[in-house]
Structure formats: C-alpha cells, structure tokens
Design a protein around this motif. Sequence first.
Motif, short mmCIF file in Angstrom:
data_model
loop_
_atom_site.label_atom_id
_atom_site.label_comp_id
_atom_site.label_asym_id
_atom_site.label_seq_id
_atom_site.Cartn_x
_atom_site.Cartn_y
_atom_site.Cartn_z
N ALA A 73 77.96 130.89 9.40
CA ALA A 73 78.30 130.97 10.83
C ALA A 73 78.58 132.41 11.24
O ALA A 73 78.22 132.84 12.34
N SER A 74 79.21 133.18 10.34
CA SER A 74 79.50 134.58 10.64
C SER A 74 78.21 135.39 10.76
O SER A 74 78.06 136.22 11.66
N ALA A 75 77.27 135.16 9.84
CA ALA A 75 75.98 135.85 9.91
C ALA A 75 75.24 135.49 11.19
O ALA A 75 74.65 136.35 11.86
N PHE A 76 75.25 134.20 11.55
CA PHE A 76 74.62 133.76 12.80
C PHE A 76 75.23 134.50 14.00
O PHE A 76 74.52 134.97 14.89
N ALA A 98 76.20 125.57 12.94
CA ALA A 98 76.51 125.64 11.51
C ALA A 98 77.98 125.34 11.30
O ALA A 98 78.83 125.78 12.08
N ASP A 99 78.28 124.60 10.25
CA ASP A 99 79.65 124.33 9.87
C ASP A 99 80.34 125.66 9.55
O ASP A 99 79.82 126.47 8.79
N ARG A 137 72.22 123.51 7.60
CA ARG A 137 72.86 122.27 7.13
C ARG A 137 72.71 122.18 5.61
O ARG A 137 71.75 122.70 5.03
N GLN A 138 73.68 121.54 4.99
CA GLN A 138 73.66 121.42 3.53
C GLN A 138 72.84 120.22 3.10
O GLN A 138 72.94 119.13 3.67
N ASN A 141 72.67 120.78 -3.24
CA ASN A 141 73.25 122.07 -3.62
C ASN A 141 72.57 123.25 -2.92
O ASN A 141 72.68 124.39 -3.35
N GLN A 142 71.84 122.97 -1.84
CA GLN A 142 71.16 124.00 -1.07
C GLN A 142 71.58 123.93 0.39
O GLN A 142 72.05 122.90 0.88
N VAL A 143 71.43 125.07 1.08
CA VAL A 143 71.63 125.12 2.53
C VAL A 143 70.30 125.46 3.17
O VAL A 143 69.68 126.48 2.85
#
Length: 487
Positions: A73-76, A98-99, A137-138, A141-143
């Motif tokens: 979320a910070s990168a977004f 994003a969560d 979204r997750q 084990n991947q986003v």
Amino acid sequence: MSHELRTPLNAVLGFSDLLDDERYGPLNDRQKRYVAHIHTGGKHLLKLISDILDLSRIEAGKMELSRDDVTVASAFSEVINSLYPLAEKKSQALLQRADPNLHVHADSMRLKQILMNLAANAVKFTPEGGRIELAARQTENQVRVEVRDSGPGIPPEQQKRIFEAFFRLTQSGDATEGTGLGLAITSRLVELHGSKLGIESELGKGTCFHFSLPVVAVAPEDSTQTSAPVPRARKAPRILVVEDNAMTGQLIQSQLASAGYETVNCSQPDRATEMAAELQPDAITLDLLMQPVHGLEVLLQLKNDPRTSKIPVIVVTIVDQPGVGTALGADEYLIKPVDKVTLLAAVERCLRSRGGAAPARTILVVEDDLSTLEMIVDLLKAYGYAVSTAADGEQARASVAQSLPELVILDLVLPKMSGFELLAEWRSNPRTADLSVFVLTSKDLTKEEEKYVHVHAESLFRKQNSWREPLIKQLERVVTFPSLENA
C-alpha cells in the motif's frame, strides 16, 4: 559512463529550473517557452540515458536487487502521489486497492520503478475521464499485483511484441511518443524478482498488467509498529493554512511542505481561531473571500484573542486591499496568484519577527563539477542557508578539519580522494563520527556500495532523479531551520 552523461544533464535541468523560477529576473513569453523546451528536452534525454543504462546492466547481468520487506500500500501511494497531477489534467480516477498489512519480499526502489512505468503508461494511453487502478491481493504464498486501466486496449498482434526493446505502441497508425524501453525494462525487472509480467487486454475495454511476488507474513504487533509516526530529528515550523477552497489550500500546503514546513489545513474559517489557539502554529496563512465568515472577521478574531494575537498572519487573497489588511493586523499581505518564492519569503520574514535568527553553521557542498556546484549553492542560499564549498576530496578534508560544518552534501566521484574515503575517515574520527552527511551522486552504486552509504550517511539522493525538493525537505528535518535558531 553514467556519471559523465548525467552530470552535465543535471546542470541543464537545474539551471533551467532556476530560470523558470525567475529568481534572477522575469522572463518574457518567448524566453519562458525556450526554457520550457530546454527543460523538457533535458528530462527526455535523461530518461533515455537512464533507461539505456538500466537495460544494459540487466542484460549484462550487473543489475543487483536489494530485497526487503516492502509494504504494498505504501508503494502504491508513492506512485499515485507522483502521477496524480498528470491524471488530474485528464480528469482520470487514479485509485489503489490493497490491504494495508500486505507485505512482499522485493527491492523497494525497483518495485516502485515497475509500478511507475506501468501506471504512467496507463495514464498516457487512457483517454480523459478514464480509470486507472493499482490493486494487490494475496493468493497462497504469493501477492498478485495488478495495474488496470479503462483505455482502448492493445491489439493482439502488438501484445506479442510489447516487451521488446524500442518497440512502441501505435494508436490509429501513429507512433506514440516515448523510447520504447519502459515495458522492456519493466518486464526484465519483474523477471529479476523471479516472476513474469503478464498482460490481459481487450480492445475498447482496457488493459491489465500483472505479476506476482512472495508474500511476507507480518505479526500483528509489527503492523502496529509500522503505522506509528516517524519522529523528526528537529521540529519543523508549523503553518496553519486557512483556506476554504480545497485546490488552493492544497497548493499552498504543497509549496510550504516542499520547503520543509509542517502544515495543517483549516477549511472552515469559523473554526480558525480555535484551531490556532489549540495548535499554536508558528504562522497562519489566511484567505479573505471565504464562507460563512469573511477573512477580515477571522483576522480581527485572531488579533483580538490573547491566545492567538502574537501569531503572525499572512493574508493570501485575490482582494487587492493591502492597506485594509495591514490596518486590521495582517503581518504580510500577498495578492493571488502567489508563487512559491514570494510565499516562502513572506513566511520567512514572519518567523524572523518572532525572535530573529542566529548565524547558522555552514553546509559544506563537496562537488567537483562547477556547474552542479553553483546550482546547489544557489538553491541552498535561496532557502537561507549559509554555504561553503570544496571542489575535491582533499579540500573537503581540510575544510572539515578546520571548522566542523552543520552538514555535508557529498558527491562520491571526486578527484584526489573519493567520497567513500571521506566517509570512512570521518566516521572513524570521534570528532566527526556524528557529522551529518547527505550523499548526492550520479554514480550507479553496487549493492555493497549502496548499503555502505545507507549505514554511514543520513540520506542518499541520485542526480538522475528529481532531487532538489526532496533534498530541501530532508534538510529541514536534520538541520536547524535557518530562521529559528533563537526562536
């Protein structure tokens, strides 16, 4: 090669910025157009050079990733904040989904580069009134990270070649401006992260670029810790902006924030006096034409209330009646539109009126390129800093040995003695172990060099990026504000 190409271009961009500010006198319309052309051409050339160097490093196997725990979320948010002015010009909705506790294992700088390339393309190709969304979204084990747009879509025959270097999309048979390197670099950066950049597109309905990154599990206490505010090294002056027009208020706040001020917005003029009494700002900017209370009435309230009477008030208004404002107690009266330099100068005078300023210790600028040195010195002096200079490593060593500066702005590529050698020497000496150092360089750093700089210097700025405003903002967090030494 990177240093030799970027250093003169940095001077071209920097001095065209200074000319555009009209700091050394007004420009006529033709001169303004010419300066704008110089700046636009310089930015295009710098982007082309950076893209070619990035692509060369990747293909030569020299690109190293520095993976860490990155908050999606910070990168977004950083990408959206950077692209918002471009999207706003086209009335586009620029959204993120994003969560806030979603973390990935990635190189933070390269992840932002990937997102910036994809989102900037979406803004460019999506028509006015369209929609661009950054989503994550997750999945196990991947986003899965997606950049979607509501643009015209990409024809199937072009989708097959879209990740080739120097290939450019066409719309209605016309080539789109650009180098054709953005998506090629983006695809390779995604591959360096162990993923693959995918594309889903339908003509007339839009496009989605997507890739996946490893998820990082974050314990509940860690997420709480992440949301805590980051303390500032020094307290920045606080300015209360009283303005009921959202766009104008945001502009004034941005101008002040770029110079390192902390800003608080008050969009309800009838609450201005109470907010000022509670916050006790160092100064207030005040519009006059506001609803439901006129700014002159607010000014009278501020100056008649013992809790707020000593706070400087800067009237910023379209009403050309400075005599009235001064008679009612305004400390400064500015008529819109107000440029940043004029606003900052007025704030500076008001802050000085509250206690004056003691002579500040100098900021030492260590830079061997004379044009870049002049540009940095002019920038710092415009913000009220005392500056000394050194043209090589030996001069810098002698200067610091003779008199300890407040802070050093250090290039790494220097004659006689490199910036790395200076850093190592200063950190090993008890007298200079705590000396604040900002590194400003065009050198392409290895993974080990970048880690060394982050450990031994307060900040790292790259000449190939926009560094002037971030540098000034960071200076305000580390160096005592020039006007408030005795406040």
